[in-house]
Write a protein that holds these residues in place. Structure first.
Motif, PDB file in Angstrom:
ATOM      1  N   THR A 124       0.968  -1.304  -0.072  1.00 42.52           N
ATOM      2  CA  THR A 124      -0.162  -0.038   0.000  1.00 42.52           C
ATOM      3  C   THR A 124       1.072   1.149  -0.056  1.00 42.52           C
ATOM      4  O   THR A 124       1.636   1.302   0.979  1.00 42.52           O
ATOM      5  CB  THR A 124      -0.763  -0.051   1.207  1.00 42.52           C
ATOM      6  OG1 THR A 124      -1.684  -1.266   1.002  1.00 42.52           O
ATOM      7  CG2 THR A 124      -1.728   1.280   1.103  1.00 42.52           C
TER       8      THR A 124
ATOM      9  N   PHE B  95      -8.587  -0.975  -5.555  1.00 42.94           N
ATOM     10  CA  PHE B  95      -7.392  -0.089  -4.847  1.00 42.94           C
ATOM     11  C   PHE B  95      -7.262   1.001  -5.869  1.00 42.94           C
ATOM     12  O   PHE B  95      -7.646   1.305  -6.892  1.00 42.94           O
ATOM     13  CB  PHE B  95      -6.301  -0.982  -5.099  1.00 42.94           C
ATOM     14  CG  PHE B  95      -6.014  -1.971  -3.982  1.00 42.94           C
ATOM     15  CD1 PHE B  95      -5.566  -1.815  -2.649  1.00 42.94           C
ATOM     16  CD2 PHE B  95      -6.512  -3.412  -4.201  1.00 42.94           C
ATOM     17  CE1 PHE B  95      -5.802  -2.775  -1.574  1.00 42.94           C
ATOM     18  CE2 PHE B  95      -6.564  -4.284  -3.146  1.00 42.94           C
ATOM     19  CZ  PHE B  95      -6.053  -4.066  -1.976  1.00 42.94           C
TER      20      PHE B  95
ATOM     21  N   ASP C 209      -7.088  -8.776   0.826  1.00 46.28           N
ATOM     22  CA  ASP C 209      -7.203  -7.415   0.014  1.00 46.28           C
ATOM     23  C   ASP C 209      -7.943  -6.349   0.832  1.00 46.28           C
ATOM     24  O   ASP C 209      -7.328  -5.392   0.782  1.00 46.28           O
ATOM     25  CB  ASP C 209      -7.915  -7.766  -1.288  1.00 46.28           C
ATOM     26  CG  ASP C 209      -7.115  -8.732  -2.244  1.00 46.28           C
ATOM     27  OD1 ASP C 209      -5.826  -8.803  -2.155  1.00 46.28           O
ATOM     28  OD2 ASP C 209      -7.799  -9.170  -3.096  1.00 46.28           O
TER      29      ASP C 209
ATOM     30  N   ARG D  66      -6.722  -2.668   1.589  1.00 42.94           N
ATOM     31  CA  ARG D  66      -7.510  -1.395   1.032  1.00 42.94           C
ATOM     32  C   ARG D  66      -7.904  -0.710   2.309  1.00 42.94           C
ATOM     33  O   ARG D  66      -8.079   0.660   1.935  1.00 42.94           O
ATOM     34  CB  ARG D  66      -8.759  -1.883   0.314  1.00 42.94           C
ATOM     35  CG  ARG D  66      -9.632  -0.910  -0.174  1.00 42.94           C
ATOM     36  CD  ARG D  66      -9.093   0.062  -0.965  1.00 42.94           C
ATOM     37  NE  ARG D  66     -10.233   1.005  -1.578  1.00 42.94           N
ATOM     38  CZ  ARG D  66     -10.053   2.185  -2.291  1.00 42.94           C
ATOM     39  NH1 ARG D  66      -8.641   2.764  -1.891  1.00 42.94           N
ATOM     40  NH2 ARG D  66     -10.916   2.782  -2.562  1.00 42.94           N
TER      41      ARG D  66
ATOM     42  N   GLU E  10      -5.092   1.472   2.517  1.00 42.94           N
ATOM     43  CA  GLU E  10      -5.053   2.649   1.956  1.00 42.94           C
ATOM     44  C   GLU E  10      -6.126   3.622   1.874  1.00 42.94           C
ATOM     45  O   GLU E  10      -5.657   4.749   1.921  1.00 42.94           O
ATOM     46  CB  GLU E  10      -5.310   1.976   0.480  1.00 42.94           C
ATOM     47  CG  GLU E  10      -4.982   2.819  -0.865  1.00 42.94           C
ATOM     48  CD  GLU E  10      -5.261   1.947  -2.099  1.00 42.94           C
ATOM     49  OE1 GLU E  10      -3.930   1.772  -2.627  1.00 42.94           O
ATOM     50  OE2 GLU E  10      -6.296   1.844  -2.537  1.00 42.94           O
TER      51      GLU E  10
END
Length: 405
Positions: A31, A51, A62, A66, A69
């Motif tokens: 990330t 993403f 994932d 995310r 992020e």
């Protein structure tokens, strides 16, 4: 960039401890860091299932990446940088007061926190509610209270308040964090102290913590829950703009003539957000995030969002953003872990009795281990399925994940 600390915090969250997390967890992901994200041109709400580089969110691993992020996007554009834990922290307890001695680099600060111990907790401790600037909701008997003086941590007197408070005494007057993110960091230090002292001294089980606040402090409660993963239950009340409301939807409603607080107004009112946010308040559709990300960052822990039908708070905006948040929770296998109740007909920060049973159900599940939370989604009647399609219709198909056992 390694996010092992982030993932470990999520795995050790009270929900994960009390309810099994079935999917395996990876220790790292690639990330990008704060400062790496690019402006977008997007009228709908940003897609939680994709993403920033366009890759899809497919697995539970994932989604954890995310989440990291989304956190960094919100910090980069709106909130400022969330610092790591301090270099040192020492906690002592005297009666109902906990004292903390905190050091960051060459800066040090001593603070005290008032605690009302929960009844009947014994040596293992009981649940407690952290009140950001006070609580405006009914609290079940047996739940302790921790009074968080958020103004002392980071002031919210006016836009020029930025840089005032013990957060900034430790991190420097020019630190990028707005007040609401600073409050999240400061609450983290209170929890550090509780953990260091242990339940036998504090009377509090740190795996059973909730946070609440109303209006400006409701924005803070939402931020605390989003960025402090040790909170089991997040209870923002009438947080409106900067909390439950979407920046994009609020701008859209303002353009229709609604008397609603928008990003371009809020930065003129107070120091709740990073100074860097000012560059985006007239173009919120270029930010690759929005406030449904706050719900995503709390997920899959307990979240009950209480709103009002006051125009300034943005009933349509809060409804769209929080319905979007419920879609995220549903994909994680825990739709009822998040509730949203927009109930009008009462004064600002006056808790409506119509929400009592729903609020109690969230306390029962996440703090008191007494059954399940209610399935609550009461939004503005002006938000239809067609309206939602305008805002989330461009999202990728939601994966079917298992973050809630």
């Amino acid at each position: 960039m390694a996010i092992s600390t982030f993932i470990a915090a999520l795995l050790l969250s009270p929900l994960a401890t009390a309810r099994s997390v079935n999917a395996p967890r990876q220790a790292t992901c690639d990330t990008p860091g704060v400062g790496s994200y690019k402006d977008v041109s997007l009228k709908g709400l940003p897609d939680p299932w994709k993403f920033a580089n366009g890759s899809p969110v497919v697995t539970a691993d994932d989604f954890l990446c995310r989440q990291a992020e989304m956190s960094k996007i919100m910090q980069q554009y709106v909130l400022g940088d969330l610092p790591p834990p301090p270099d040192s922290l020492t906690a002592t307890m005297s009666g109902t007061s906990m004292s903390l001695s905190i050091k960051v680099g060459s800066n040090s600060k001593s603070i005290s926190v008032s605690i009302t111990k929960p009844s009947g907790g014994g040596s293992s401790g009981g649940p407690a509610l952290i009140a950001v600037g006070g609580a405006s909701i009914p609290v079940p008997s047996g739940v302790g209270r921790i009074n968080f003086g958020n103004d002392a941590c980071a002031a919210q007197a006016n836009p020029n308040s930025h840089g005032t408070g013990w957060f900034f005494d430790l991190h420097g007057k020019q630190h990028s964090a707005g007040a609401t993110l600073a409050w999240a960091w400061c609450v983290g230090r209170i929890i550090d102290g509780l953990e260091q002292l242990g339940a036998a001294k504090t009377g509090i089980d740190t795996k059973r913590l909730a946070v609440t606040g109303c209006s400006r402090n409701g924005k803070g409660a939402f931020m605390v829950g989003a960025f402090e993963k040790r909170i089991a239950l997040v209870l923002p009340q009438e947080s409106g703009s900067g909390g439950a409301a979407s920046w994009r939807v609020s701008d859209s409603e303002f353009a229709k003539g609604k008397n609603i607080q928008t990003a371009h107004q809020i930065v003129k009112e107070n120091a709740w957000f990073s100074p860097r946010f000012s560059a985006y308040v007239t173009k919120t559709d270029t930010i690759p995030g929005d406030n449904h990300f706050l719900a995503a960052l709390v997920a899959p822990r307990g979240l009950f969002v209480m709103e009002n039908d006051i125009d300034w708070l943005g009933p349509v905006s809060t409804t769209v953003a929080m319905k979007a948040g419920r879609l995220i929770y549903a994909a994680l296998g825990g739709k009822t872990n998040m509730g949203f109740a927009l109930v009008g007909g009462h004064g600002h920060c006056s808790f409506p009795s119509a929400s009592s049973a729903d609020l109690t159900s969230f306390f029962n599940k996440f703090l008191l281990a007494k059954g399940e939370s209610n399935d609550v989604e009461l939004g503005s009647s002006n938000v239809t399925s067609a309206t939602m399609a305008d805002w989330v219709g461009g999202w990728s198909a939601a994966p079917s994940l298992t973050l809630v056992g």
